[in-house]
Design a protein around this motif. Structure first.
Motif, PDB file in Angstrom:
ATOM      1  N   HIS A   1       0.815  -1.413   0.519  1.00  0.00           N
ATOM      2  CA  HIS A   1       0.165  -0.028   0.125  1.00  0.00           C
ATOM      3  C   HIS A   1       0.733   1.383   0.211  1.00  0.00           C
ATOM      4  CE1 HIS A   1      -3.471   2.776   1.429  1.00  0.00           C
ATOM      5  NE2 HIS A   1      -3.732   2.356   0.659  1.00  0.00           N
ATOM      6  N   ARG A   2       0.209   2.176  -0.545  1.00  0.00           N
ATOM      7  CA  ARG A   2       1.473   3.362  -0.947  1.00  0.00           C
ATOM      8  C   ARG A   2       1.193   4.177   0.943  1.00  0.00           C
ATOM      9  NH1 ARG A   2      -2.005   8.376  -1.524  1.00  0.00           N
ATOM     10  NH2 ARG A   2      -3.445   7.903  -1.587  1.00  0.00           N
ATOM     11  N   ASP A   3       0.750   4.328   1.498  1.00  0.00           N
ATOM     12  CA  ASP A   3       1.016   4.939   2.469  1.00  0.00           C
ATOM     13  C   ASP A   3       1.332   4.106   3.663  1.00  0.00           C
ATOM     14  OD1 ASP A   3      -0.612   7.358   2.123  1.00  0.00           O
ATOM     15  OD2 ASP A   3      -2.212   6.164   2.305  1.00  0.00           O
ATOM     16  N   VAL A   4       2.014   2.878   3.130  1.00  0.00           N
ATOM     17  CA  VAL A   4       3.087   2.368   4.462  1.00  0.00           C
ATOM     18  C   VAL A   4       4.577   0.985   3.875  1.00  0.00           C
ATOM     19  CG1 VAL A   4       2.330  -0.418   5.858  1.00  0.00           C
ATOM     20  CG2 VAL A   4       0.515   0.890   5.214  1.00  0.00           C
ATOM     21  N   ASP A   5       4.941   1.621   4.372  1.00  0.00           N
ATOM     22  CA  ASP A   5       6.647   0.905   3.839  1.00  0.00           C
ATOM     23  C   ASP A   5       6.444  -0.736   4.810  1.00  0.00           C
ATOM     24  OD1 ASP A   5       8.717   0.470   6.604  1.00  0.00           O
ATOM     25  OD2 ASP A   5       7.235   2.268   6.900  1.00  0.00           O
ATOM     26  N   VAL A   6       7.704  -0.827   3.751  1.00  0.00           N
ATOM     27  CA  VAL A   6       7.280  -3.078   4.276  1.00  0.00           C
ATOM     28  C   VAL A   6       7.625  -3.829   5.681  1.00  0.00           C
ATOM     29  CG1 VAL A   6       8.894  -5.025   3.937  1.00  0.00           C
ATOM     30  CG2 VAL A   6       8.225  -3.621   1.918  1.00  0.00           C
ATOM     31  N   LEU A   7       8.683  -2.306   6.271  1.00  0.00           N
ATOM     32  CA  LEU A   7       9.224  -2.868   7.819  1.00  0.00           C
ATOM     33  C   LEU A   7       7.824  -2.215   8.264  1.00  0.00           C
ATOM     34  CD1 LEU A   7      10.745  -3.239   9.397  1.00  0.00           C
ATOM     35  CD2 LEU A   7      11.870  -1.248  10.085  1.00  0.00           C
ATOM     36  N   THR A   8       7.153  -1.571   8.379  1.00  0.00           N
ATOM     37  CA  THR A   8       6.156  -0.855   9.343  1.00  0.00           C
ATOM     38  C   THR A   8       5.080  -2.099   8.551  1.00  0.00           C
ATOM     39  OG1 THR A   8       5.847   1.134   9.464  1.00  0.00           O
ATOM     40  CG2 THR A   8       3.768   0.721   9.826  1.00  0.00           C
ATOM     41  N   GLY A   9       4.696  -2.636   7.850  1.00  0.00           N
ATOM     42  CA  GLY A   9       3.650  -3.222   7.074  1.00  0.00           C
ATOM     43  C   GLY A   9       3.677  -4.832   8.507  1.00  0.00           C
ATOM     44  N   ALA A  10       4.858  -5.097   8.269  1.00  0.00           N
ATOM     45  CA  ALA A  10       5.454  -6.148   8.997  1.00  0.00           C
ATOM     46  C   ALA A  10       5.237  -6.760  10.317  1.00  0.00           C
ATOM     47  CB  ALA A  10       7.117  -6.837   8.737  1.00  0.00           C
TER      48      ALA A  10
ATOM     49  N   LEU B   1       4.979  -4.519  20.123  1.00  0.00           N
ATOM     50  CA  LEU B   1       5.174  -4.245  19.237  1.00  0.00           C
ATOM     51  C   LEU B   1       4.871  -2.529  18.983  1.00  0.00           C
ATOM     52  CD1 LEU B   1       4.133  -7.667  16.980  1.00  0.00           C
ATOM     53  CD2 LEU B   1       6.808  -6.239  17.584  1.00  0.00           C
ATOM     54  N   VAL B   2       3.789  -2.279  19.115  1.00  0.00           N
ATOM     55  CA  VAL B   2       3.825  -0.796  19.231  1.00  0.00           C
ATOM     56  C   VAL B   2       4.337  -0.141  20.145  1.00  0.00           C
ATOM     57  CG1 VAL B   2       2.276   1.124  20.245  1.00  0.00           C
ATOM     58  CG2 VAL B   2       1.258  -1.145  18.927  1.00  0.00           C
ATOM     59  N   ALA B   3       5.205  -0.161  21.014  1.00  0.00           N
ATOM     60  CA  ALA B   3       5.957   0.252  21.876  1.00  0.00           C
ATOM     61  C   ALA B   3       7.322   0.210  21.599  1.00  0.00           C
ATOM     62  CB  ALA B   3       5.741  -0.636  23.069  1.00  0.00           C
ATOM     63  N   ILE B   4       7.845  -0.407  20.711  1.00  0.00           N
ATOM     64  CA  ILE B   4       8.907  -0.656  20.277  1.00  0.00           C
ATOM     65  C   ILE B   4       9.292   0.378  18.518  1.00  0.00           C
ATOM     66  CG2 ILE B   4      10.081  -2.383  21.518  1.00  0.00           C
ATOM     67  CD1 ILE B   4       9.914  -4.252  19.801  1.00  0.00           C
ATOM     68  N   ALA B   5       7.705  -0.316  18.346  1.00  0.00           N
ATOM     69  CA  ALA B   5       7.853   0.524  16.665  1.00  0.00           C
ATOM     70  C   ALA B   5       8.942   1.181  16.247  1.00  0.00           C
ATOM     71  CB  ALA B   5       6.168   0.329  16.195  1.00  0.00           C
ATOM     72  N   ARG B   6       8.728   2.311  16.883  1.00  0.00           N
ATOM     73  CA  ARG B   6       8.892   3.659  16.588  1.00  0.00           C
ATOM     74  C   ARG B   6      10.824   3.264  16.031  1.00  0.00           C
ATOM     75  NH1 ARG B   6       8.518   9.530  19.592  1.00  0.00           N
ATOM     76  NH2 ARG B   6       6.447   9.068  18.475  1.00  0.00           N
ATOM     77  N   GLU B   7      11.443   2.390  17.429  1.00  0.00           N
ATOM     78  CA  GLU B   7      12.717   2.175  17.795  1.00  0.00           C
ATOM     79  C   GLU B   7      12.974   1.492  17.006  1.00  0.00           C
ATOM     80  OE1 GLU B   7      15.316   0.273  20.951  1.00  0.00           O
ATOM     81  OE2 GLU B   7      13.032   0.542  21.393  1.00  0.00           O
ATOM     82  N   LEU B   8      12.226   0.681  16.276  1.00  0.00           N
ATOM     83  CA  LEU B   8      12.589  -0.076  14.584  1.00  0.00           C
ATOM     84  C   LEU B   8      12.825   0.066  13.892  1.00  0.00           C
ATOM     85  CD1 LEU B   8      10.923  -3.471  16.257  1.00  0.00           C
ATOM     86  CD2 LEU B   8      13.291  -2.707  16.987  1.00  0.00           C
ATOM     87  N   GLY B   9      12.495   1.916  13.356  1.00  0.00           N
ATOM     88  CA  GLY B   9      11.552   2.404  12.451  1.00  0.00           C
ATOM     89  C   GLY B   9      10.859   2.165  11.577  1.00  0.00           C
TER      90      GLY B   9
ATOM     91  N   PRO C   1      12.165  -7.289  16.462  1.00  0.00           N
ATOM     92  CA  PRO C   1      13.882  -6.628  15.987  1.00  0.00           C
ATOM     93  C   PRO C   1      14.912  -6.927  15.370  1.00  0.00           C
ATOM     94  CG  PRO C   1      12.938  -7.116  18.945  1.00  0.00           C
ATOM     95  CD  PRO C   1      12.307  -7.783  17.902  1.00  0.00           C
ATOM     96  N   PHE C   2      15.720  -8.351  15.899  1.00  0.00           N
ATOM     97  CA  PHE C   2      16.574  -8.862  14.620  1.00  0.00           C
ATOM     98  C   PHE C   2      16.041  -8.597  13.480  1.00  0.00           C
ATOM     99  CE2 PHE C   2      17.660 -10.542  18.886  1.00  0.00           C
ATOM    100  CZ  PHE C   2      18.618 -10.486  18.907  1.00  0.00           C
ATOM    101  N   GLY C   3      14.795  -8.953  13.195  1.00  0.00           N
ATOM    102  CA  GLY C   3      14.442  -9.203  12.003  1.00  0.00           C
ATOM    103  C   GLY C   3      13.923  -7.361  11.474  1.00  0.00           C
ATOM    104  N   ALA C   4      13.855  -6.546  12.193  1.00  0.00           N
ATOM    105  CA  ALA C   4      13.838  -5.619  12.007  1.00  0.00           C
ATOM    106  C   ALA C   4      15.747  -4.819  11.518  1.00  0.00           C
ATOM    107  CB  ALA C   4      13.173  -4.597  12.615  1.00  0.00           C
TER     108      ALA C   4
ATOM    109  N   PRO D   1      19.853  -5.254  20.038  1.00  0.00           N
ATOM    110  CA  PRO D   1      18.130  -4.740  19.408  1.00  0.00           C
ATOM    111  C   PRO D   1      16.660  -3.965  20.275  1.00  0.00           C
ATOM    112  CG  PRO D   1      18.355  -6.787  18.057  1.00  0.00           C
ATOM    113  CD  PRO D   1      18.705  -6.495  19.016  1.00  0.00           C
ATOM    114  N   ALA D   2      16.349  -3.242  20.695  1.00  0.00           N
ATOM    115  CA  ALA D   2      15.289  -2.937  21.257  1.00  0.00           C
ATOM    116  C   ALA D   2      15.237  -2.865  22.909  1.00  0.00           C
ATOM    117  CB  ALA D   2      13.688  -3.771  21.062  1.00  0.00           C
ATOM    118  N   PRO D   3      16.455  -2.565  23.111  1.00  0.00           N
ATOM    119  CA  PRO D   3      16.963  -3.177  24.684  1.00  0.00           C
ATOM    120  C   PRO D   3      15.553  -3.494  25.973  1.00  0.00           C
ATOM    121  CG  PRO D   3      17.932  -1.227  23.774  1.00  0.00           C
ATOM    122  CD  PRO D   3      17.703  -1.599  23.191  1.00  0.00           C
ATOM    123  N   ALA D   4      15.267  -2.142  25.799  1.00  0.00           N
ATOM    124  CA  ALA D   4      14.144  -1.821  26.483  1.00  0.00           C
ATOM    125  C   ALA D   4      13.399  -3.096  27.450  1.00  0.00           C
ATOM    126  CB  ALA D   4      13.242  -0.750  26.228  1.00  0.00           C
ATOM    127  N   THR D   5      12.850  -4.075  26.211  1.00  0.00           N
ATOM    128  CA  THR D   5      11.657  -5.117  25.501  1.00  0.00           C
ATOM    129  C   THR D   5      12.651  -6.434  26.102  1.00  0.00           C
ATOM    130  OG1 THR D   5      10.241  -3.876  24.061  1.00  0.00           O
ATOM    131  CG2 THR D   5      10.340  -6.582  24.299  1.00  0.00           C
TER     132      THR D   5
END
Length: 369
Positions: A115-124, A135-143, A344-347, A213-217
């Protein structure tokens, strides 16, 4: 000095307004018996306040990390030997089904990323089946775009919570022969608080030291899981009073990032996301049938064990219907932990590959130029 005083007063008013509005909506949702009421209330209220310009700019980073740590510790305490031993000789099919769910989730995320409004990482991140709050908590941290991740993940959880009891009853014949889930005597509150704090501090420190990655989680998750498996403090659990606070902070964190344009983008994405969520649910149900065939558990237990989300609702239906709650919980917890580690590792791997590809493209363009 006067300007500073005005700024502080305004900040206090914004936070007080956000707290009061969240509390009011939370109360209404709680009366309606909506699952994860504090999380939904905080997300919706914060998003409305942000779009209207009435909210604070963001949740302070230490508060956000604390919320991630509390949630991670509560999940880590689920990894106990009694639950895992329920798998017995069926651990390999259960693990295979969990990994298959991860693959299907990521595939659905890639499709959402078209979808034009979503990048692949956000979609995954949006479509990974399990650990919505984490996942919501670390989404920004993962890009990723935490706004889209939040909405799609919570829509997934909501759809599952609504449809799962109906499917379990109408399709798989779930009854009400079982009892309620019980809990043993816990340790004193101050002990629980000290252990949770220790897991968060040690976990985050250790994760940063080894560059997880995502050390707080992941750090608190590993620390609390290891402590639970060691059997040193069997009666410790994350105090129930902490989880709603963590959910509220996570909801605010995502909600305050909304803008008018992001709301419109989410509206455009949602129909496509709902279709993919339905397909994901059907595929997971088929994996449940496969798990039933491979392990000899009932079709109902296979379905409940592989339902992609709504852990508390799944366990409640399992207990009420007389299903093997321990087996269902074991598969659900294993999937949850796999998802939270894989994201985190996949991102990180995806971002590294994308960065290399961009550098190569820049070099090729420079040579052509």
């Amino acid at each position: 000095m006067r300007k500073l005083g005005y700024t502080l007063q305004r900040a206090v008013r914004l936070w007080v307004g956000l707290v009061l509005a969240t509390g009011a909506v939370w109360a209404v949702l709680a009366v309606a018996k909506l699952s994860a009421a504090p999380l939904f209330a905080s997300l919706v209220v914060a998003a409305v306040f942000a779009v209207k310009g009435y909210g604070p700019s963001k949740v302070p980073r230490p508060a956000g990390m604390a919320a991630q740590g509390i949630l991670a510790v509560s999940i880590g305490f689920m990894i106990d030997t009694e639950t895992l031993s329920a798998l017995g000789a069926n651990w390999l099919p259960a693990l295979a089904v969990c990994l298959a769910t991860l693959i299907v989730s990521v595939g659905a995320g890639v499709l959402l990323g078209a979808h034009r409004d979503v990048d692949v990482l956000t979609g995954a991140l949006s479509m990974i089946a399990g650990g919505a709050q984490g996942l919501v908590a670390i989404a920004r941290e993962l890009g990723g775009d935490e706004r889209i991740v939040a909405v799609v993940q919570y829509v997934r959880v909501g759809l599952i919570i609504v449809t799962m009891p109906l499917v379990a009853t109408l399709v798989f014949g779930a009854g009400s022969s079982g009892g309620a889930l019980g809990s043993g005597d816990g340790s004193p509150l101050y002990v629980d608080l000290l252990v949770v704090l220790g897991c968060i501090v040690v976990g985050i420190g250790g994760a940063r030291l080894i560059r997880l990655p995502a050390p707080a989680t992941l750090g608190p998750l590993v620390a609390s899981g290891a402590l639970e498996l060691s059997g040193w403090i069997d009666s410790v659990s994350a105090p129930m009073v902490l989880l709603p606070i963590a959910f509220v902070l996570i909801g605010w964190q995502a909600g305050l990032a909304f803008t008018g344009e992001s709301v419109r983008a989410v509206g455009r994405v949602l129909p496509w996301a709902i279709l993919l969520i339905v397909i994901l649910g059907v595929v997971c149900a088929l994996l449940g049938l496969l798990l039933s065939h491979l392990t000899g558990i009932s079709l109902l237990e296979g379905y409940l064990a592989t339902t992609p989300g709504g852990l508390s609702a799944v366990l409640a239906v399992s207990a009420a219907s007389g299903a093997n709650v321990t087996f269902v919980a074991a598969v659900q917890v294993i999937r949850l932990v796999i998802m939270l580690f894989a994201a985190p590792f996949g991102a990180k791997a995806y971002l590294a590959v994308r960065a290399r590809s961009e550098r190569k493209k820049q070099r090729d363009d420079a040579l052509v130029g």
